[in-house]
Design a protein around this motif. Structure first.
Motif, PDB file in Angstrom:
ATOM      1  N   THR A 194      34.786  21.349  48.577  1.00 47.91           N
ATOM      2  CA  THR A 194      34.134  20.155  49.107  1.00 47.91           C
ATOM      3  C   THR A 194      34.979  19.519  50.204  1.00 47.91           C
ATOM      4  OG1 THR A 194      33.041  19.763  46.972  1.00 47.91           O
ATOM      5  CG2 THR A 194      33.189  17.895  48.484  1.00 47.91           C
ATOM      6  N   ILE A 215      32.354  15.353  43.201  1.00 46.08           N
ATOM      7  CA  ILE A 215      32.169  13.912  43.438  1.00 46.08           C
ATOM      8  C   ILE A 215      33.314  13.110  42.816  1.00 46.08           C
ATOM      9  CG2 ILE A 215      29.674  14.041  43.688  1.00 46.08           C
ATOM     10  CD1 ILE A 215      29.461  13.123  40.740  1.00 46.08           C
ATOM     11  N   MET A 220      35.303  10.785  47.057  1.00 43.65           N
ATOM     12  CA  MET A 220      34.621   9.610  47.582  1.00 43.65           C
ATOM     13  C   MET A 220      35.551   8.803  48.497  1.00 43.65           C
ATOM     14  SD  MET A 220      31.526   9.724  46.427  1.00 43.65           S
ATOM     15  CE  MET A 220      31.597  11.521  46.521  1.00 43.65           C
ATOM     16  N   SER A 234      26.318  11.015  53.997  1.00 42.94           N
ATOM     17  CA  SER A 234      25.523  10.368  52.955  1.00 42.94           C
ATOM     18  C   SER A 234      25.544  11.220  51.697  1.00 42.94           C
ATOM     19  CB  SER A 234      24.079  10.146  53.421  1.00 42.94           C
ATOM     20  OG  SER A 234      23.469  11.370  53.790  1.00 42.94           O
ATOM     21  N   TYR A 235      25.456  10.542  50.576  1.00 39.45           N
ATOM     22  CA  TYR A 235      25.468  11.224  49.281  1.00 39.45           C
ATOM     23  C   TYR A 235      24.118  11.024  48.619  1.00 39.45           C
ATOM     24  CZ  TYR A 235      26.361  12.042  44.349  1.00 39.45           C
ATOM     25  OH  TYR A 235      26.277  12.490  43.054  1.00 39.45           O
ATOM     26  N   GLU A 236      23.507  12.130  48.185  1.00 39.83           N
ATOM     27  CA  GLU A 236      22.212  12.091  47.529  1.00 39.83           C
ATOM     28  C   GLU A 236      22.387  12.471  46.060  1.00 39.83           C
ATOM     29  OE1 GLU A 236      19.566  14.609  49.708  1.00 39.83           O
ATOM     30  OE2 GLU A 236      19.408  13.200  51.392  1.00 39.83           O
ATOM     31  N   ARG A 239      24.506  15.825  43.318  1.00 41.68           N
ATOM     32  CA  ARG A 239      25.670  16.408  43.992  1.00 41.68           C
ATOM     33  C   ARG A 239      25.342  16.993  45.363  1.00 41.68           C
ATOM     34  NH1 ARG A 239      30.122  16.980  40.698  1.00 41.68           N
ATOM     35  NH2 ARG A 239      29.767  16.593  38.481  1.00 41.68           N
ATOM     36  N   ILE A 241      25.588  16.385  49.427  1.00 46.16           N
ATOM     37  CA  ILE A 241      26.223  15.602  50.490  1.00 46.16           C
ATOM     38  C   ILE A 241      25.678  16.088  51.826  1.00 46.16           C
ATOM     39  CG2 ILE A 241      28.391  15.013  51.626  1.00 46.16           C
ATOM     40  CD1 ILE A 241      29.820  15.330  48.980  1.00 46.16           C
TER      41      ILE A 241
END
Length: 460
Positions: A194, A215, A220, A234-236, A239, A241
Motif C-alpha cells: 500500500t 488501512i 492513514m 480518497s478512501y472508500e 479497503r 483507495i
C-alpha cells in the motif's frame, strides 16, 4: 485490466534491518521487581521513515516533527543525503527539515553502503522515478521472521510503467515514458504494498485504484502527509483507495502519529512485572484492539489526554488472540504479550496469522522456565474469526510458570524487547546479547529502562 500482486509473506511493511553494528551490545539484567514510572513515546517508526521518503516528492522543503531517534531513521536519513537531499535538525527536538531541491542520482555503491541490510530502499523507487527517471535497489535484508519477497513491489512498479532490470548487485529501474495510473488489487492488505502504491501513484498520470489496501493508522497518517503536499487521495469502503495523480507536489509540515507498537510494549512490561507505567503520548483510538485484550488478560488502564497508564489489575487471566491486519490485533503486539501470558493462570493461545516463523522467539522463553508449545501448522479451534492462512502458527502458553534468569540472544526487534521483559520479570540475573537491534524501534531505550526502575547494566 486488474493486476493481482502477491504479498502473502510481507503484510506489515516493516522494513527491518539486522543490527550488524550492535551485535556486541550486551545487557546484564537482574529481574524480579515491578517496573514503575513514566516513558515518553514519540512518532511511529513505521510512519516517520515513510514520511521522510515522501519528502522526495515535494518541490519545496518539508518539516517532520516528533521523529524518533532510532537507527531506522538514521538509515533513511543517510540514504536521502546520499541522493542529495539536505536533512537538518530543527530547533525543536525530534524535528527534521528535508529539502529535496538538489536531489541527484546516487551511485549504487553509495546506496548499498548506506542501506546496509535495510529494506527501506524499495520505497524510494516511485519518488525517484518521478524525480530523476531512475532508481536502484541493492540486495535487501531484514529480520528473520519469514520470507519477505519484493516481487509485489516490482510488479506494482511495472504496472505503473517502470522498466525493471536485474543486475548482479541489485535492481535498476527506469521510467523512459514516465509513470501512469494503474488498477491494482492486493490479495492481502499489505502495508508495504500500500505504501509503494501511494508513493508512486500520487504523481503518476491519471487515476490509480487500489483494492484490498492496508488501512493501518500509519497508512492513514501517510495519506495525511501526502494530502498536505497536494495529493488527491480518497478512501472508500471495503479497503479501496483512489489516487488522482497530480503534476507536482509541495513540501509538508507534519507531526508523526505516536508509536503504538512501543506503547503496547511498555504496557506488556507493566503487565508481566506487576508494574505501573504511564506511557506519555499513547492514544486510545489507535490502541482500541490492544486495550481490549489487555483488559481481558487482567490488565488495568487509565486513559488521559496526554497518555495512558498501564498496570496489572487482578490476577492475570488466559486469553485467546489472533493476529491480523488493522483493525485486528497487530503481529508486533503478540510477542511482548506472550511474556505476560506466561504468568496467567491457565492456558492461553496466540494464533500468528501474519508472519510465518514469528513464534521462534518462544524457545528462549522456555529456556527461562516458560511452558510454551508452538504448533507449526496452527490450530483449528472454536471461536476463531480471522481466516486461516497456510503460513500461520499457534503458541499455547501454560501458566503461571516462574521465570528464571538465562543467557539469551536477541533475534529481531520485537522478539528482542520481549526477551528484555522476560529478563525483568524473571528471578535472578539474565544476560541479553545483541540488544542493539532493539534500538531500531525504541528511542532512548536504556534511559527509558532506567526511568521505570529496571535493574540492569551494559556489560559489552
Amino acid at each position: 485490466m486488474k493486476t493481482l500482486l502477491s504479498d502473502a509473506a510481507s503484510p506489515t511493511g516493516e522494513h527491518e534491518i539486522a543490527a550488524t553494528e550492535a551485535t556486541g551490545e550486551i545487557l546484564s539484567i537482574r529481574g524480579g521487581r515491578p517496573l514503575r514510572g513514566r516513558v515518553d513515546v514519540k512518532g511511529a517508526k513505521n510512519l516517520a521513515t515513510k514520511a521522510m521518503v515522501a519528502a522526495l516528492l515535494g518541490e519545496s522543503a518539508s518539516i517532520l516533527r516528533d521523529v524518533p531517534d532510532i537507527s531506522d531513521v538514521k538509515v533513511v536519513r543517510s540514504l536521502l543525503e546520499a541522493h542529495g537531499v539536505r536533512v537538518d535538525d530543527g530547533d525543536e527536538p525530534g524535528t527534521l527539515h528535508l529539502d529535496p531541491r538538489d536531489a541527484v542520482s546516487a551511485h549504487m555503491e553509495e546506496i548499498d553502503a548506506h542501506a546496509g541490510a535495510s529494506r527501506i530502499p524499495i520505497l524510494f523507487c516511485g519518488p525517484l522515478l518521478h524525480l530523476l527517471g531512475q532508481a536502484f535497489i541493492p540486495d535487501l535484508g531484514g529480520c528473520r521472521i519469514g520470507d519477505r519477497p519484493i516481487n509485489f513491489h516490482l510488479d506494482a512498479l511495472r504496472n505503473f510503467g517502470a522498466v525493471v532490470e536485474k543486475l548482479p548487485s541489485g535492481i535498476r529501474l527506469s521510467a523512459p515514458d514516465g509513470l501512469h495510473g494503474a488498477n491494482i488489487e492486493l490479495p492481502y492488505p499489505s502495508v508495504g504494498a500500500t505504501e509503494q502504491v501511494l508513493l508512486t501513484a500520487v504523481r503518476a498520470r491519471g487515476v490509480t485504484e487500489l483494492r484490498n489496501a492496508a488501512i493501518e493508522p500509519e497508512i492513514m497518517d501517510l495519506i495525511a502527509v501526502l494530502q498536505k503536499m497536494g495529493a488527491i487521495i480518497s478512501y472508500e469502503p471495503n479497503r479501496v483507495i483512489l489516487i488522482e495523480g497530480v503534476p507536482s507536489l509541495s513540501g509538508y509540515d507534519h507531526r508523526c502519529i505516536f508509536d503504538r507498537n512501543e506503547a503496547a510494549s511498555w504496557a506488556c512490561a507493566a503487565l508481566a512485572t506487576d508494574g505501573d507505567i504511564f506511557v506519555s503520548g499513547a492514544r486510545q483510538q489507535e490502541m482500541l484492539t490492544f486495550l481490549n485484550v489487555f483488559r481481558k488478560a487482567g490488565g488495568s488502564f487509565d486513559i488521559g489526554e496526554d497518555g495512558i497508564r498501564f498496570r496489572r489489575g487482578d490476577a492475570l487471566r488466559p486469553v485467546m488472540v489472533e493476529t491480523d491486519v488493522h483493525p485486528g490485533f497487530m503481529t508486533d503486539w503478540q510477542q511482548p504479550l506472550i511474556v505476560a501470558l506466561t504468568q496467567a493462570q491457565g492456558r492461553s493461545v496466540v494464533h500468528e496469522t501474519v508472519y510465518e516463523n514469528r513464534l521462534g522467539f518462544t524457545a528462549a522463553l522456555n529456556k527461562m522456565g516458560a511452558d510454551i508449545q508452538v504448533h507449526a501448522q496452527g490450530l483449528d479451534m472454536p471461536g476463531r474469526r480471522v481466516p486461516r492462512r497456510a503460513l500461520e502458527q499457534a503458541a499455547v502458553i501454560n501458566g503461571p510458570t516462574p521465570l528464571h534468569g538465562a543467557d539469551v540472544v536477541v533475534p529481531d526487534l520485537r522478539g528482542g524487547y520481549s526477551y528484555v521483559i522476560a529478563a525483568l520479570a524473571a528471578e535472578g540475573e539474565s544476560t541479553v546479547r545483541n540488544v542493539g537491534i532493539i534500538r531500531r524501534g525504541y528511542e532512548k531505550f536504556f534511559a527509558k529502562l532506567d526511568a521505570v526502575g529496571a535493574d540492569f547494566r551494559v556489560v559489552g
